[in-house]
Design a protein around this motif. Structure first.
Motif, PDB file in Angstrom:
ATOM      1  N   LYS A 355       0.863  -1.176   0.000  1.00 29.10           N
ATOM      2  CA  LYS A 355       0.000   0.000   0.000  1.00 29.10           C
ATOM      3  C   LYS A 355       0.899   1.225   0.000  1.00 29.10           C
ATOM      4  O   LYS A 355       1.924   1.264   0.682  1.00 29.10           O
ATOM      5  CB  LYS A 355      -0.897  -0.022   1.250  1.00 29.10           C
ATOM      6  N   SER A 356       0.532   2.239  -0.779  1.00 24.64           N
ATOM      7  CA  SER A 356       1.382   3.416  -0.922  1.00 24.64           C
ATOM      8  C   SER A 356       1.255   4.318   0.291  1.00 24.64           C
ATOM      9  O   SER A 356       0.190   4.437   0.896  1.00 24.64           O
ATOM     10  CB  SER A 356       1.008   4.184  -2.193  1.00 24.64           C
ATOM     11  N   LEU A 357       2.366   4.976   0.614  1.00 21.34           N
ATOM     12  CA  LEU A 357       2.420   5.886   1.761  1.00 21.34           C
ATOM     13  C   LEU A 357       2.088   7.310   1.342  1.00 21.34           C
ATOM     14  O   LEU A 357       2.246   7.691   0.182  1.00 21.34           O
ATOM     15  CB  LEU A 357       3.813   5.861   2.390  1.00 21.34           C
ATOM     16  N   VAL A 358       1.629   8.100   2.306  1.00 20.53           N
ATOM     17  CA  VAL A 358       1.447   9.536   2.142  1.00 20.53           C
ATOM     18  C   VAL A 358       2.153  10.216   3.311  1.00 20.53           C
ATOM     19  O   VAL A 358       2.635   9.555   4.236  1.00 20.53           O
ATOM     20  CB  VAL A 358      -0.049   9.921   2.120  1.00 20.53           C
ATOM     21  N   LEU A 359       2.226  11.535   3.275  1.00 18.14           N
ATOM     22  CA  LEU A 359       2.820  12.252   4.402  1.00 18.14           C
ATOM     23  C   LEU A 359       1.972  12.020   5.647  1.00 18.14           C
ATOM     24  O   LEU A 359       0.739  12.078   5.589  1.00 18.14           O
ATOM     25  CB  LEU A 359       2.904  13.748   4.099  1.00 18.14           C
TER      26      LEU A 359
END
Length: 515
Positions: A355-359
């Protein structure tokens, strides 16, 4: 049988086309209603009606999952009553607005922070940096209004006004460091000025804090400012590569203000020590703060799992472990991963880059997706540095879900998983991020069944419309085979005792089979 053949031969392709279209329409309506009911109430309508009304009529008993043997009903009820609510915590590793969040917005054009998250930060600033004695100092009065401003430019303008009134206004430097500075170097410069002013004001407050309750409140405010500034300076040093200096500043801060452990400064220290690969010091910090009386966090649980995995991950092989069994060290590592996953089940997908990360947001919800994002954002590199750690996590974490009670009425190691995490995480995380939900609602069987029935009948209608003659022949053949097989299931006296009832009976069966 001759009568049945005559009946089938009189049916035209229009009849079969109308029949398949009608059945497709009806099954589509049932599917839409089932989906709507599931989205609104979380259960299948057909399944609920069959369990609640039809099963008692036919003498069935509803099967309810047995309660765990180790816990009585009274203990379960007490646990539900004592289950803590969804409380928002200040993210110990939150980024700098001007130097990091704003730069992300300039590059991508996306807002990394939600209004709800920034509103919580504004409330924190008012609680930390203001008190009842602000009216005695004009600069503090201006800053009290500045923390309530929604527009960043208005806040920055108010900070400069406060500095014009008092060049030693520490909170004004804090605001400029957080929001105006566009680099970490600029932020550190502002924080150093804030530290100089904050220490001077703190010493004055210490000398007269016992004179009145107002002076005590002022000392608490000045203490909060000083701790906040020192912590942010340590974070600046960490981001600029001066990690040993950062660790020293954090240790000194924790010794100077030991009663402020709820600020979770130890989580900043853990991350910096992991960057130094000082695993013995990390274990010492965990031994102090991974206590049963203290609130847990993903940083505590997953760091403990990382240290246990480090001892066995390099030589770990699932095939070998399956053949010879797990060693004591491997069992400890697996149990530590199970403990961490039970506390926050969202983290593994980020660590395994599924799953992609965000800030990370400025506030997190413990055990929620927001905490998982904040942890993985800073600790993914530490898991990658230890060879085999992510492989061991990948081999272990999915098995944890089979061990956790479902539904989560009682956890093995922690209180039941809160049900309010999804709503809170959607308010904390940006809209472009797909919020992780646990436990994920599974679609009931009847939704899959009605969807398949609708698709199948629609396909039959389409084929009947395109190839009417061929589908009529096929339908008649299937009907004849079905009628013959059903009639042969009954004894001869029942089926053919009265010949005049044979045709209506076959017609009934034929209509039922066709529908």
């Amino acid at each position: 049988l001759p009568t049945v053949t005559v009946f089938l031969s009189t049916l035209t392709p229009k009849f079969y086309f109308a029949l398949t279209v009608t059945s497709s329409f009806i099954s589509g309506l049932i599917f839409v209603f089932e989906w709507w009911h599931f989205r609104k109430y979380g259960t299948s309508f057909i399944e609920q009606v069959s369990v609640s009304h039809l099963r008692p009529l036919i003498g069935g008993v509803e099967n309810s999952p047995p309660a765990p043997a180790a816990f009585s009903a009274g203990e379960n009820e007490a646990n539900r009553q004592n289950m803590p609510e969804c409380k928002m915590w200040r993210n110990p590793l939150n980024l700098f607005r001007g130097a990091e969040y704003s730069r992300y917005m300039w590059v991508t054009g996306k807002e990394p922070l939600t209004y709800y998250d920034m509103n919580l930060s504004a409330q924190d600033h008012q609680n930390f940096f203001t008190c009842d004695t602000d009216a005695l100092r004009p600069s503090d009065t201006v800053m009290q209004k500045a923390w309530r401003e929604r527009n960043p430019q208005a806040r920055i303008k108010a900070a400069y006004q406060a500095l014009e009134l008092n060049n030693d206004c520490a909170t004004a430097y804090v605001l400029l460091a957080e929001e105006e500075a566009t680099t970490i170097v600029d932020a550190e410069r502002y924080f150093k000025q804030a530290l100089k002013a904050g220490e001077m004001i703190y010493r004055k407050s210490q000398n007269c804090h016992s004179q009145s309750p107002q002076h005590e409140a002022q000392l608490r405010r000045d203490t909060n400012v000083l701790v906040y500034v020192k912590r942010r300076l340590a974070m600046c040093a960490r981001k600029l590569g001066r990690i040993r200096e950062s660790v020293k500043m954090m240790r000194d801060l924790m010794k100077e203000f030991p009663l402020l452990s709820m600020l979770n400064i130890h989580e900043n220290l853990l991350e910096a020590l992991l960057e130094l690969q000082a695993y013995a010091d990390v274990q010492a910090v965990l031994a102090k703060y991974d206590d049963i009386s203290l609130p847990k966090s993903a940083a505590i649980c997953y760091t403990a799992a990382l240290l246990k995995a480090r001892a066995v991950s390099e030589r770990f092989s699932p095939e070998t472990a399956f053949k010879r069994g797990l060693s004591t060290a491997e069992i400890n590592a697996v149990e530590a991963i199970h403990r961490a996953v039970e506390f926050n089940p969202h983290v593994p997908k980020y660590l395994l880059e599924m799953k992609s990360l965000v800030l990370p947001p400025e506030h997190i919800l413990k055990r929620g997706d927001s905490e998982a994002v904040a942890y993985a954002f800073f600790h993914l590199q530490h898991w990658k540095r230890i060879e085999g750690a992510l492989h061991l996590l990948h081999c272990t974490w999915e098995g944890t879900f089979r061990m956790i009670p479902y539904p989560l009425e009682k956890g093995h190691l922690f209180y039941p998983y809160p049900s309010c995490t999804e709503t809170a995480d959607r308010e904390l995380l940006p809209t472009f991020h797909e919020v992780s939900v646990y436990p994920q609602k599974e679609l009931p069987f009847f939704i899959h069944f009605t969807a398949g029935l609708c698709s199948f009948s629609a396909m039959l209608a389409l084929l009947t419309h395109q190839f009417p003659e061929l589908m009529v022949v096929f339908a008649k053949a299937v009907s004849m085979v079905s009628v013959i097989s059903i009639l042969t299931m009954f004894p001869t006296p029942l089926s053919f005792k009265n010949q005049r009832h044979c045709f209506p009976y076959s017609r009934c069966l034929l209509c039922f089979i066709t529908v």
